[in-house]
Design a protein around this motif. Structure first.
Motif, PDB file in Angstrom:
ATOM      1  N   VAL A  85      22.197  28.724  64.597  1.00 39.88           N
ATOM      2  CA  VAL A  85      21.275  29.547  63.812  1.00 39.88           C
ATOM      3  C   VAL A  85      21.669  29.513  62.336  1.00 39.88           C
ATOM      4  O   VAL A  85      20.831  29.314  61.447  1.00 39.88           O
ATOM      5  N   ILE A  86      22.963  29.684  62.056  1.00 36.46           N
ATOM      6  CA  ILE A  86      23.424  29.708  60.668  1.00 36.46           C
ATOM      7  C   ILE A  86      23.288  28.326  60.044  1.00 36.46           C
ATOM      8  O   ILE A  86      22.849  28.177  58.898  1.00 36.46           O
ATOM      9  N   THR A  87      23.634  27.286  60.790  1.00 33.91           N
ATOM     10  CA  THR A  87      23.557  25.927  60.256  1.00 33.91           C
ATOM     11  C   THR A  87      22.138  25.557  59.864  1.00 33.91           C
ATOM     12  O   THR A  87      21.899  24.957  58.809  1.00 33.91           O
ATOM     13  N   VAL A  88      21.181  25.910  60.684  1.00 29.74           N
ATOM     14  CA  VAL A  88      19.791  25.538  60.430  1.00 29.74           C
ATOM     15  C   VAL A  88      19.150  26.404  59.351  1.00 29.74           C
ATOM     16  O   VAL A  88      18.381  25.920  58.520  1.00 29.74           O
ATOM     17  N   MET A  89      19.485  27.695  59.313  1.00 25.56           N
ATOM     18  CA  MET A  89      18.796  28.600  58.408  1.00 25.56           C
ATOM     19  C   MET A  89      19.390  28.634  57.011  1.00 25.56           C
ATOM     20  O   MET A  89      18.679  28.904  56.041  1.00 25.56           O
ATOM     21  N   ARG A  90      20.684  28.406  56.881  1.00 24.59           N
ATOM     22  CA  ARG A  90      21.304  28.491  55.565  1.00 24.59           C
ATOM     23  C   ARG A  90      20.775  27.420  54.639  1.00 24.59           C
ATOM     24  O   ARG A  90      20.584  26.274  55.022  1.00 24.59           O
ATOM     25  N   ALA A  91      20.513  27.799  53.390  1.00 26.67           N
ATOM     26  CA  ALA A  91      20.002  26.861  52.396  1.00 26.67           C
ATOM     27  C   ALA A  91      20.582  27.236  51.040  1.00 26.67           C
ATOM     28  O   ALA A  91      20.893  28.397  50.774  1.00 26.67           O
ATOM     29  N   GLY A  92      20.726  26.257  50.171  1.00 24.24           N
ATOM     30  CA  GLY A  92      21.198  26.552  48.829  1.00 24.24           C
ATOM     31  C   GLY A  92      22.661  26.962  48.811  1.00 24.24           C
ATOM     32  O   GLY A  92      23.387  26.836  49.793  1.00 24.24           O
ATOM     33  N   GLN A  93      23.086  27.508  47.671  1.00 24.85           N
ATOM     34  CA  GLN A  93      24.479  27.884  47.472  1.00 24.85           C
ATOM     35  C   GLN A  93      24.642  29.389  47.624  1.00 24.85           C
ATOM     36  O   GLN A  93      23.955  30.158  46.962  1.00 24.85           O
ATOM     37  N   PRO A  94      25.546  29.847  48.496  1.00 20.20           N
ATOM     38  CA  PRO A  94      25.761  31.292  48.591  1.00 20.20           C
ATOM     39  C   PRO A  94      26.445  31.801  47.334  1.00 20.20           C
ATOM     40  O   PRO A  94      27.082  31.048  46.598  1.00 20.20           O
ATOM     41  N   ARG A  95      26.304  33.105  47.082  1.00 20.70           N
ATOM     42  CA  ARG A  95      26.922  33.718  45.908  1.00 20.70           C
ATOM     43  C   ARG A  95      27.776  34.903  46.347  1.00 20.70           C
ATOM     44  O   ARG A  95      27.475  35.565  47.333  1.00 20.70           O
ATOM     45  N   SER A  96      28.825  35.165  45.579  1.00 20.10           N
ATOM     46  CA  SER A  96      29.694  36.281  45.912  1.00 20.10           C
ATOM     47  C   SER A  96      30.346  36.808  44.642  1.00 20.10           C
ATOM     48  O   SER A  96      30.530  36.063  43.670  1.00 20.10           O
ATOM     49  N   ALA A  97      30.702  38.099  44.653  1.00 21.48           N
ATOM     50  CA  ALA A  97      31.341  38.706  43.488  1.00 21.48           C
ATOM     51  C   ALA A  97      32.270  39.826  43.932  1.00 21.48           C
ATOM     52  O   ALA A  97      31.975  40.571  44.878  1.00 21.48           O
ATOM     53  N   LEU A  98      33.392  39.914  43.257  1.00 23.20           N
ATOM     54  CA  LEU A  98      34.341  41.008  43.430  1.00 23.20           C
ATOM     55  C   LEU A  98      34.184  41.908  42.211  1.00 23.20           C
ATOM     56  O   LEU A  98      34.369  41.459  41.072  1.00 23.20           O
ATOM     57  N   VAL A  99      33.793  43.183  42.420  1.00 25.18           N
ATOM     58  CA  VAL A  99      33.460  44.062  41.298  1.00 25.18           C
ATOM     59  C   VAL A  99      34.271  45.351  41.382  1.00 25.18           C
ATOM     60  O   VAL A  99      34.332  45.986  42.444  1.00 25.18           O
ATOM     61  N   THR A 100      34.868  45.726  40.258  1.00 21.80           N
ATOM     62  CA  THR A 100      35.550  47.013  40.128  1.00 21.80           C
ATOM     63  C   THR A 100      34.642  47.954  39.348  1.00 21.80           C
ATOM     64  O   THR A 100      34.220  47.647  38.223  1.00 21.80           O
ATOM     65  N   TRP A 101      34.306  49.109  39.943  1.00 16.78           N
ATOM     66  CA  TRP A 101      33.378  50.072  39.342  1.00 16.78           C
ATOM     67  C   TRP A 101      34.140  51.326  38.931  1.00 16.78           C
ATOM     68  O   TRP A 101      34.922  51.863  39.710  1.00 16.78           O
ATOM     69  N   HIS A 102      33.868  51.815  37.725  1.00 18.91           N
ATOM     70  CA  HIS A 102      34.464  53.056  37.252  1.00 18.91           C
ATOM     71  C   HIS A 102      33.364  54.105  37.136  1.00 18.91           C
ATOM     72  O   HIS A 102      32.362  53.901  36.450  1.00 18.91           O
ATOM     73  N   ALA A 103      33.556  55.247  37.815  1.00 11.38           N
ATOM     74  CA  ALA A 103      32.542  56.308  37.850  1.00 11.38           C
ATOM     75  C   ALA A 103      32.323  56.902  36.456  1.00 11.38           C
ATOM     76  O   ALA A 103      33.250  56.954  35.646  1.00 11.38           O
ATOM     77  N   PRO A 104      31.068  57.356  36.212  1.00 10.80           N
ATOM     78  CA  PRO A 104      29.899  57.269  37.107  1.00 10.80           C
ATOM     79  C   PRO A 104      29.239  55.894  37.018  1.00 10.80           C
ATOM     80  O   PRO A 104      29.211  55.279  35.956  1.00 10.80           O
ATOM     81  N   TRP A 105      28.692  55.445  38.164  1.00  8.76           N
ATOM     82  CA  TRP A 105      28.039  54.143  38.166  1.00  8.76           C
ATOM     83  C   TRP A 105      26.998  54.094  39.282  1.00  8.76           C
ATOM     84  O   TRP A 105      27.089  54.809  40.282  1.00  8.76           O
ATOM     85  N   ALA A 106      26.012  53.251  39.073  1.00 10.28           N
ATOM     86  CA  ALA A 106      24.988  52.984  40.092  1.00 10.28           C
ATOM     87  C   ALA A 106      24.363  51.635  39.764  1.00 10.28           C
ATOM     88  O   ALA A 106      23.978  51.398  38.616  1.00 10.28           O
ATOM     89  N   GLN A 107      24.282  50.795  40.744  1.00  7.23           N
ATOM     90  CA  GLN A 107      23.738  49.459  40.526  1.00  7.23           C
ATOM     91  C   GLN A 107      22.662  49.160  41.553  1.00  7.23           C
ATOM     92  O   GLN A 107      22.887  49.251  42.765  1.00  7.23           O
ATOM     93  N   GLN A 108      21.474  48.801  41.049  1.00  4.21           N
ATOM     94  CA  GLN A 108      20.404  48.355  41.937  1.00  4.21           C
ATOM     95  C   GLN A 108      20.582  46.880  42.260  1.00  4.21           C
ATOM     96  O   GLN A 108      21.010  46.088  41.408  1.00  4.21           O
TER      97      GLN A 108
END
Length: 325
Positions: free
Chosen positions: A7-30
């Motif tokens: 399922v994953i082999t057939v459906m995956r397309a393009g390049q996946p993206r990932s990020a490690l984020v440090t948030w300092h309050a107050p914060w909100a991200q859509q």
């Protein structure tokens, strides 16, 4: 290959993206709604909240994992009452790096709350949508307190380390870890939904049902075999009629209908991603006649295999799903 890997082999397309984020309050991200994608949020240091239009605010703690398999938008925040003060994050934004390590906000003091999250997104090919992923709920929440899941946690740790300290080979390691993480998330969710008391009939139940799972694995292991309902029933160790009823009830397709659908899905991928001749692709998916294969393919996709391949090779205008991951 087994069903989940396929399922994953057939459906995956393009390049996946990932990020490690440090948030300092107050914060909100859509995080914007992106059709044809799936995304996850992992809390490495918390707490925080996930706010989505299709559910109430969900409190998250350190070690929690949430997976959004259908690309629906959501907000991550230090509190449900904190309004987002920046545009929604869209993986299609350019020149967004595919892998990132970022800090948002400035610590207000030693008592300021800090949250660290690991987020990621995958591009999925809607033309090869497998019913297993269609069957998933809008939100999968894997709380840390429900179990250690050592393989899943180990993958998270490795991914976070690569994002924090990229080295030689990182560009090859991160996509592999992202695929591994996706598989572990789905495997963990399936393991937690073993029967009718915890999940409605569907793919989670089908893959946890020994008879149906045996038939599905047989189809995926050898799609070119001349399968009959009786032969698949033998794999399931059931007689023909009870097997057919059981398979159809759980998978929502009769056994041979699913077999044909899966064969055509494999064929479509081979046509777009390889230069194999039509005769070789026909044989790979169980057709001894190129004519019979072409007829079956046209019934499924509305076009002949050769034209389908040529259309996939033409330059086309990029859309958000062309570079979403």
């Amino acid at each position: 290959m087994d069903v989940l890997s396929d399922v994953i082999t057939v459906m995956r397309a393009g390049q996946p993206r990932s990020a490690l984020v440090t948030w300092h309050a107050p914060w909100a991200q859509q995080f914007a709604s992106v059709p044809g994608s799936a995304g996850f949020q992992i809390v490495l240091q918390g707490p925080c909240w996930l706010v989505a239009p299709d559910s109430g605010p969900v409190p998250l703690a350190t070690g929690d994992i949430v997976f959004r398999p259908h690309g629906r938008g959501h907000t991550l925040a230090d509190s449900p009452s904190t309004p987002p003060d920046a545009p929604a994050c869209e993986p299609t934004d350019e020149p967004l790096q595919p892998y990132a390590d970022d800090v948002v906000g400035t610590p207000a003091g030693t008592d300021a709350a800090t949250t660290v999250t690991l987020c990621g997104a995958y591009q999925l090919d809607p033309t090869h949508a497998h019913p297993l992923l269609d069957d998933l709920p809008e939100l999968i929440h894997l709380p840390a307190h429900l179990g250690p899941h050592p393989e899943l946690r180990a993958t998270v740790d490795l991914l976070a380390t690569e994002l924090k300290r990229p080295r030689l080979g990182t560009d090859a390691i991160i996509p592999a870890l992202l695929d591994t993480l996706l598989l572990h998330i789905l495997r963990t969710w399936l393991d937690q939904n073993p029967g009718p008391e915890t999940v409605r009939p569907g793919w989670a139940m089908a893959l946890n049902d020994p008879a149906t799972a045996a038939a599905l694995h047989a189809i995926h292991r050898d799609p070119s075999r001349s399968w009959t309902v009786a032969a698949l029933a033998a794999e399931a160790k059931l007689s023909r009629a009870p097997f057919a009823r059981r398979f159809t009830a759980l998978v929502a397709q009769p056994p041979l209908t699913y077999l044909t659908w899966w064969r055509m899905t494999i064929a479509a991928r081979l046509l777009r991603q390889s230069d194999r001749p039509l005769s070789a692709i026909a044989g790979r998916v169980g057709y001894t006649s190129e004519f019979a294969f072409s007829a079956a393919f046209k019934r499924r996709y509305g076009t002949a295999p050769g034209r389908y391949r040529r259309d996939g090779q033409r330059p086309h205008r990029r859309t958000p799903t062309d570079h979403q991951a």
